[in-house]
Motif scaffolding. Structure first.
Motif, PDB file in Angstrom:
ATOM      1  N   GLY A  80     -13.280  -1.822   9.628  1.00 10.28           N
ATOM      2  CA  GLY A  80     -14.426  -2.344  10.360  1.00 10.28           C
ATOM      3  C   GLY A  80     -14.024  -3.183  11.554  1.00 10.28           C
ATOM      4  N   GLU A  81     -12.941  -3.945  11.398  1.00  6.90           N
ATOM      5  CA  GLU A  81     -12.477  -4.805  12.480  1.00  6.90           C
ATOM      6  C   GLU A  81     -11.743  -4.027  13.565  1.00  6.90           C
ATOM      7  OE1 GLU A  81     -10.039  -7.693  10.613  1.00  6.90           O
ATOM      8  OE2 GLU A  81     -11.668  -8.613   9.460  1.00  6.90           O
ATOM      9  N   ARG A  82     -11.144  -2.911  13.164  1.00  5.34           N
ATOM     10  CA  ARG A  82     -10.328  -2.148  14.113  1.00  5.34           C
ATOM     11  C   ARG A  82     -10.958  -0.823  14.503  1.00  5.34           C
ATOM     12  NH1 ARG A  82      -4.917  -0.195  12.965  1.00  5.34           N
ATOM     13  NH2 ARG A  82      -5.249   0.566  15.065  1.00  5.34           N
ATOM     14  N   ARG A  83     -12.217  -0.620  14.120  1.00  4.74           N
ATOM     15  CA  ARG A  83     -12.829   0.686  14.347  1.00  4.74           C
ATOM     16  C   ARG A  83     -12.717   1.093  15.811  1.00  4.74           C
ATOM     17  NH1 ARG A  83     -15.885   3.468  11.036  1.00  4.74           N
ATOM     18  NH2 ARG A  83     -16.274   1.636   9.745  1.00  4.74           N
ATOM     19  N   ALA A  84     -12.132   2.248  16.021  1.00  3.80           N
ATOM     20  CA  ALA A  84     -11.902   2.724  17.385  1.00  3.80           C
ATOM     21  C   ALA A  84     -13.171   3.340  17.954  1.00  3.80           C
ATOM     22  CB  ALA A  84     -10.768   3.749  17.398  1.00  3.80           C
ATOM     23  N   SER A  85     -13.262   3.331  19.258  1.00  4.94           N
ATOM     24  CA  SER A  85     -14.370   4.017  19.916  1.00  4.94           C
ATOM     25  C   SER A  85     -14.115   5.518  19.841  1.00  4.94           C
ATOM     26  CB  SER A  85     -14.463   3.580  21.378  1.00  4.94           C
ATOM     27  OG  SER A  85     -13.326   4.021  22.100  1.00  4.94           O
ATOM     28  N   PRO A  86     -15.171   6.334  19.915  1.00  6.62           N
ATOM     29  CA  PRO A  86     -14.984   7.791  19.850  1.00  6.62           C
ATOM     30  C   PRO A  86     -13.959   8.308  20.848  1.00  6.62           C
ATOM     31  CG  PRO A  86     -17.309   7.242  19.681  1.00  6.62           C
ATOM     32  CD  PRO A  86     -16.582   5.959  19.994  1.00  6.62           C
ATOM     33  N   ASP A 125      -3.849  -1.071   6.840  1.00  6.60           N
ATOM     34  CA  ASP A 125      -3.776  -1.023   8.295  1.00  6.60           C
ATOM     35  C   ASP A 125      -2.346  -0.674   8.699  1.00  6.60           C
ATOM     36  OD1 ASP A 125      -3.739  -1.438  11.013  1.00  6.60           O
ATOM     37  OD2 ASP A 125      -4.814  -3.350  10.936  1.00  6.60           O
ATOM     38  N   PRO A 126      -2.129   0.448   9.395  1.00 10.48           N
ATOM     39  CA  PRO A 126      -0.758   0.863   9.719  1.00 10.48           C
ATOM     40  C   PRO A 126      -0.004  -0.099  10.632  1.00 10.48           C
ATOM     41  CG  PRO A 126      -2.356   2.202  10.904  1.00 10.48           C
ATOM     42  CD  PRO A 126      -3.130   1.396   9.909  1.00 10.48           C
ATOM     43  N   VAL A 127      -0.714  -0.982  11.322  1.00 13.57           N
ATOM     44  CA  VAL A 127      -0.021  -1.932  12.198  1.00 13.57           C
ATOM     45  C   VAL A 127       0.181  -3.288  11.519  1.00 13.57           C
ATOM     46  CG1 VAL A 127      -0.945  -0.800  14.251  1.00 13.57           C
ATOM     47  CG2 VAL A 127      -2.163  -2.754  13.283  1.00 13.57           C
ATOM     48  N   LYS A 128      -0.178  -3.388  10.244  1.00 13.97           N
ATOM     49  CA  LYS A 128       0.014  -4.646   9.521  1.00 13.97           C
ATOM     50  C   LYS A 128       1.503  -4.929   9.370  1.00 13.97           C
ATOM     51  CE  LYS A 128      -1.014  -6.929   5.119  1.00 13.97           C
ATOM     52  NZ  LYS A 128      -1.691  -6.797   3.805  1.00 13.97           N
ATOM     53  N   THR A 129       1.894  -6.155   9.618  1.00 15.99           N
ATOM     54  CA  THR A 129       3.305  -6.526   9.518  1.00 15.99           C
ATOM     55  C   THR A 129       3.677  -6.844   8.074  1.00 15.99           C
ATOM     56  OG1 THR A 129       2.755  -8.838   9.989  1.00 15.99           O
ATOM     57  CG2 THR A 129       3.338  -7.428  11.860  1.00 15.99           C
ATOM     58  N   GLY A 130       4.969  -6.801   7.799  1.00 17.75           N
ATOM     59  CA  GLY A 130       5.444  -7.114   6.461  1.00 17.75           C
ATOM     60  C   GLY A 130       5.387  -5.908   5.543  1.00 17.75           C
ATOM     61  N   ALA A 158      -3.582   9.599  12.157  1.00 17.46           N
ATOM     62  CA  ALA A 158      -2.793   9.633  13.396  1.00 17.46           C
ATOM     63  C   ALA A 158      -3.471   8.814  14.485  1.00 17.46           C
ATOM     64  CB  ALA A 158      -2.605  11.076  13.849  1.00 17.46           C
ATOM     65  N   ASP A 159      -4.783   8.909  14.581  1.00 15.84           N
ATOM     66  CA  ASP A 159      -5.510   8.160  15.611  1.00 15.84           C
ATOM     67  C   ASP A 159      -5.365   6.651  15.431  1.00 15.84           C
ATOM     68  OD1 ASP A 159      -6.549  10.281  17.141  1.00 15.84           O
ATOM     69  OD2 ASP A 159      -8.203  10.580  15.731  1.00 15.84           O
ATOM     70  N   TYR A 160      -5.322   6.191  14.173  1.00 15.68           N
ATOM     71  CA  TYR A 160      -5.263   4.751  13.924  1.00 15.68           C
ATOM     72  C   TYR A 160      -3.841   4.204  13.870  1.00 15.68           C
ATOM     73  CZ  TYR A 160     -10.252   4.144  13.276  1.00 15.68           C
ATOM     74  OH  TYR A 160     -11.601   4.060  13.497  1.00 15.68           O
ATOM     75  N   GLY A 161      -2.838   5.085  13.963  1.00 17.45           N
ATOM     76  CA  GLY A 161      -1.488   4.563  14.117  1.00 17.45           C
ATOM     77  C   GLY A 161      -0.465   4.948  13.074  1.00 17.45           C
ATOM     78  N   TYR A 162      -0.828   5.752  12.075  1.00 20.22           N
ATOM     79  CA  TYR A 162       0.190   6.199  11.124  1.00 20.22           C
ATOM     80  C   TYR A 162       1.149   7.148  11.829  1.00 20.22           C
ATOM     81  CZ  TYR A 162      -1.786   4.077   6.952  1.00 20.22           C
ATOM     82  OH  TYR A 162      -2.203   3.169   6.020  1.00 20.22           O
ATOM     83  N   LYS A 163       2.443   6.925  11.638  1.00 18.68           N
ATOM     84  CA  LYS A 163       3.467   7.681  12.363  1.00 18.68           C
ATOM     85  C   LYS A 163       3.981   8.887  11.588  1.00 18.68           C
ATOM     86  CE  LYS A 163       3.331   4.691  15.700  1.00 18.68           C
ATOM     87  NZ  LYS A 163       2.643   5.046  16.969  1.00 18.68           N
ATOM     88  N   ILE A 164       3.981   8.812  10.273  1.00 11.37           N
ATOM     89  CA  ILE A 164       4.493   9.908   9.445  1.00 11.37           C
ATOM     90  C   ILE A 164       3.430  10.280   8.420  1.00 11.37           C
ATOM     91  CG2 ILE A 164       6.264  10.654   7.815  1.00 11.37           C
ATOM     92  CD1 ILE A 164       8.182   8.686   9.095  1.00 11.37           C
ATOM     93  N   ILE A 165       3.092  11.554   8.359  1.00 11.63           N
ATOM     94  CA  ILE A 165       2.097  12.057   7.406  1.00 11.63           C
ATOM     95  C   ILE A 165       2.727  13.229   6.673  1.00 11.63           C
ATOM     96  CG2 ILE A 165      -0.190  13.078   7.120  1.00 11.63           C
ATOM     97  CD1 ILE A 165      -0.893  11.745   9.861  1.00 11.63           C
ATOM     98  N   ILE A 166       2.822  13.142   5.360  1.00 12.78           N
ATOM     99  CA  ILE A 166       3.444  14.193   4.552  1.00 12.78           C
ATOM    100  C   ILE A 166       2.369  14.856   3.703  1.00 12.78           C
ATOM    101  CG2 ILE A 166       5.143  14.709   2.767  1.00 12.78           C
ATOM    102  CD1 ILE A 166       6.699  12.235   3.692  1.00 12.78           C
ATOM    103  N   LEU A 167       2.273  16.169   3.784  1.00  8.45           N
ATOM    104  CA  LEU A 167       1.308  16.935   3.004  1.00  8.45           C
ATOM    105  C   LEU A 167       2.071  17.827   2.032  1.00  8.45           C
ATOM    106  CD1 LEU A 167      -1.574  17.912   2.421  1.00  8.45           C
ATOM    107  CD2 LEU A 167      -1.299  19.567   4.276  1.00  8.45           C
ATOM    108  N   LEU A 168       1.886  17.596   0.734  1.00 11.63           N
ATOM    109  CA  LEU A 168       2.527  18.419  -0.294  1.00 11.63           C
ATOM    110  C   LEU A 168       1.622  19.612  -0.572  1.00 11.63           C
ATOM    111  CD1 LEU A 168       3.718  15.581  -2.718  1.00 11.63           C
ATOM    112  CD2 LEU A 168       4.953  16.632  -0.810  1.00 11.63           C
TER     113      LEU A 168
END
Length: 228
Positions: A80-86, A125-130, A158-168
């Motif tokens: 909700g805090e980081r919701r991207a625009s279309p 959140d993919p940009v969360k530190t730690g 991918a749009d929100y910042g995840y860099k690696i996505i693995i699909l089994l």
């Protein structure tokens, strides 16, 4: 006749009706099976086949697709805090448009959008530190839109910042290849078989890739053959 061709024939038969209900869909499927006779798709269980085709048509015609139900432990959601625009949801936007172009109804696509937001919001959140770790499970009935759902989750991740996505995709090559094709159409946007033959990018585009710009925003690694 393939199951997809049969479904298309049923949908054409439904176009002549002013009112379409779940009951009418199943009656038209039965009638189309009788008309097609030996040319109809082969199946071992008629009732199951009718139900699979009916639910697929219901999904695309906005007959029914309820929002997902979530069971969760306490968790501070971040979306909700980081919701991207279309405009910033590049992969999701072109995938959403491809679904509409493929005949999915606006209400169904809207439901997929809301459900994938719920799932993304329950990831971290993919940009969360730690250090952090999240696990979850999404369950769906047969022909309930699971593929459209996880493709939407991949696009939004991918749009929100995840860099690696693995699909089994299972251990069998035919299922792996089929899943690969669906992901190429929904997210990658490139037919990797054609790309492996070094064809021009415009000739390699598939699915949602035909609706985006000419730039490739991710590295295309997967192949449909099993990697030895």
């Amino acid at each position: 006749m393939s199951p997809q061709d049969f479904e298309n024939q049923v949908r054409n038969n439904l176009n002549n009706r002013s009112v379409v209900t779940s009951e009418i869909i199943r009656k038209v499927i039965d009638l189309t099976l009788e008309i097609q006779g030996p040319e109809a798709p082969q199946f071992s269980d008629r009732e199951q086949f009718v139900e699979l085709i009916a639910r697929s048509i219901e999904e695309k015609l906005d007959i029914t697709m309820p929002d997902a139900t979530v069971i969760q432990l306490p968790f501070k959601e971040w979306l909700g805090e980081r919701r991207a625009s279309p405009a910033d949801l590049y992969f999701w936007d072109r995938y959403r448009n491809s679904l509409l172009q493929d005949g999915f109804g606006k209400e169904i696509v809207g439901t997929i959008g809301r459900d994938t937001d719920k799932i993304i919001g329950l990831l971290e959140d993919p940009v969360k530190t730690g250090a952090w770790k999240r696990r979850g499970l999404v369950v769906g009935h047969v022909q309930s839109g699971k593929t459209a759902n996880y493709n939407g989750v991949i696009c939004k991740s991918a749009d929100y910042g995840y860099k690696i996505i693995i699909l089994l995709a299972g251990v069998h090559n035919n299922l792996r290849s089929q899943t690969q094709q669906r992901v190429e159409e929904a997210f990658i946007g490139v037919d990797t078989d054609k790309k492996d033959r070094n064809l021009p990018l415009k000739e390699c585009k598939t699915g949602a890739g035909k609706l985006g710009d000419d730039n490739c925003r991710h590295q295309v690694i997967p192949k449909r053959e099993r990697d030895e």
